[in-house]
Enzyme design. Structure first.
Site, short mmCIF file in Angstrom:
data_model
loop_
_atom_site.label_atom_id
_atom_site.label_comp_id
_atom_site.label_asym_id
_atom_site.label_seq_id
_atom_site.Cartn_x
_atom_site.Cartn_y
_atom_site.Cartn_z
N ASN A 176 -57.28 102.21 47.90
CA ASN A 176 -56.49 101.81 49.06
C ASN A 176 -55.87 102.98 49.80
O ASN A 176 -55.42 102.84 50.95
CB ASN A 176 -55.41 100.80 48.66
CG ASN A 176 -54.42 101.37 47.67
OD1 ASN A 176 -54.81 101.87 46.61
ND2 ASN A 176 -53.14 101.31 47.97
N HIS A 177 -55.84 104.17 49.18
CA HIS A 177 -55.34 105.36 49.87
C HIS A 177 -56.49 106.22 50.41
O HIS A 177 -56.31 107.41 50.67
CB HIS A 177 -54.48 106.20 48.93
CG HIS A 177 -53.21 105.53 48.50
ND1 HIS A 177 -52.34 104.95 49.40
CD2 HIS A 177 -52.66 105.34 47.28
CE1 HIS A 177 -51.31 104.43 48.74
NE2 HIS A 177 -51.48 104.65 47.46
N HIS A 196 -56.13 101.60 39.87
CA HIS A 196 -55.03 101.35 40.81
C HIS A 196 -53.66 101.24 40.14
O HIS A 196 -52.69 101.76 40.68
CB HIS A 196 -55.26 100.09 41.65
CG HIS A 196 -54.14 99.80 42.62
ND1 HIS A 196 -53.82 100.65 43.65
CD2 HIS A 196 -53.27 98.77 42.70
CE1 HIS A 196 -52.80 100.15 44.34
NE2 HIS A 196 -52.45 99.01 43.77
#
Length: 260
Positions: A62-63, A175
Site C-alpha cells: 500500500n506504500h 503488511h
C-alpha cells in the site's frame, strides 16, 4: 525464500548483512520492499541494496507510490525486477502486478511467477483481489505461482489462501509486520502464513520508535512517528515448491546480537 517487509535503514542493514548467508539455502529470493525508504515506499538505495544482498524479485504494497524513485525504477525492468500490487483498477498504473522467472534449480530450470496483491478489509479501495487472481490464473504459462498478499485482516488472508488452495504454490501475507504462527500447507498443496513478519528494528512498534505510537495511544492525538534504531530482525518464510505445489514450508527469524 520470502523476506517480510523491509523497514527503513535498520531493515536495509540487516537485509544486506544477513541475506547473503541464506543464498545457498534458496534457489530464488523474494523480498517485500514497500517500507524500505524510511518506512514508506521504495527508493533506489533500497532497491540496489536488496539486489546486492541476493534478492531476485522485490514486491510492494500500500506504500508503493510513496517515494518518487519507484516510478523511475519500474521503467528499468531489466535491472529492477519489481512487482507492485496487481489489483489496481487503472490500466495505466505504472509497473506490473506479476512477473515470471526461469529459476535454475538442482533439478533443472523451473518457471516461477510472483504475484503481489492488496487486501481490501481496513485498507484503501482497490479492485477485488480474488477476481484479479481468477483472471490471472486463466493463463497457462505461469508455472508455479507465489503470492505476496499485502493485507490487514488475517481472515482475508486466510480466505485468499483457501480460495487459491491447489491453484498456487504459496500465499504468504505481509503488511502487519508481526509474524504469525499459522504456517502450514493447506489440503490442496498451497503453503500459507498469514504474515511473514517484518525486517527492521527489533526494539520498536512495528518499526517505529515506541515513543510516537505510545503518545498517540495515550493522548488520542496525532504524534510524529520516526523509525527506531538499534538491533534489527529479519523475518521470512522458506517454501519448498514442486510443480506448483508446496512440499515444505518453514518460518525463519534472525535477530542481530542473538546468534546462537
Amino acid at each position: 525464500m520470502f523476506v517480510g517487509d523491509v523497514f527503513a535503514a535498520a531493515g536495509r542493514r540487516v537485509l544486506g548483512s544477513h541475506l547473503p548467508s541464506l543464498r545457498s539455502k534458496s534457489d530464488f529470493i523474494v523480498v517485500n520492499m514497500e517500507n524500505a525508504a524510511g518506512g514508506f515506499g521504495l527508493h533506489r538505495e533500497g532497491a540496489d541494496g536488496a539486489l546486492k544482498a541476493g534478492a531476485h524479485c522485490m514486491t510492494l504494497g500500500n506504500h508503493a507510490w510513496h517515494h518518487k524513485d519507484v516510478y523511475v525504477l519500474m521503467q528499468d525492468e531489466g535491472t529492477y525486477p519489481i512487482v507492485r500490487p496487481l489489483n489496481y483498477s487503472d490500466p495505466g498504473t505504472p509497473g506490473v502486478g506479476w512477473r515470471s522467472f526461469d529459476v535454475k534449480t538442482a533439478q533443472g530450470t523451473e518457471r516461477l511467477t510472483v504475484v503481489n496483491l492488496l487486501g481490501r478489509v481496513f485498507m484503501e479501495a482497490v479492485d477485488n483481489p480474488f477476481r484479479a487472481m481468477d483472471t490471472l490464473l486463466e493463463r497457462d504459462d505461469l508455472g508455479s505461482v507465489f503470492v505476496d498478499f499485502h493485507a490487514e485482516a488475517t481472515s482475508e488472508k486466510q480466505g485468499m489462501a483457501r480460495y487459491l488452495d491447489g491453484r498456487v504454490a504459496a500465499v504468504i501475507g505481509t503488511h502487519t509486520h508481526v509474524p504469525t504462527a499459522d504456517t502450514r500447507i493447506l489440503p490442496g498443496g498451497t503453503a500459507f502464513q498469514a504474515d511473514a513478519g517484518f525486517t527492521g528494528p527489533f526494539e520498536s512498534i512495528i518499526g517505529s520508535d515506541p515513543h510516537g505510537p505510545i503518545e498517540r495511544f495515550v493522548t488520542e492525538r496525532p504524534h510524529r512517528y520516526g523509525a527506531a534504531d538499534g538491533p534489527a530482525e529479519l523475518n521470512g518464510v522458506f517454501v519448498q515448491i514442486e510443480g506448483n505445489r508446496a512440499v515444505g514450508v518453514e518460518r525463519y527469524r534472525y535477530v542481530e546480537g542473538q546468534e546462537s
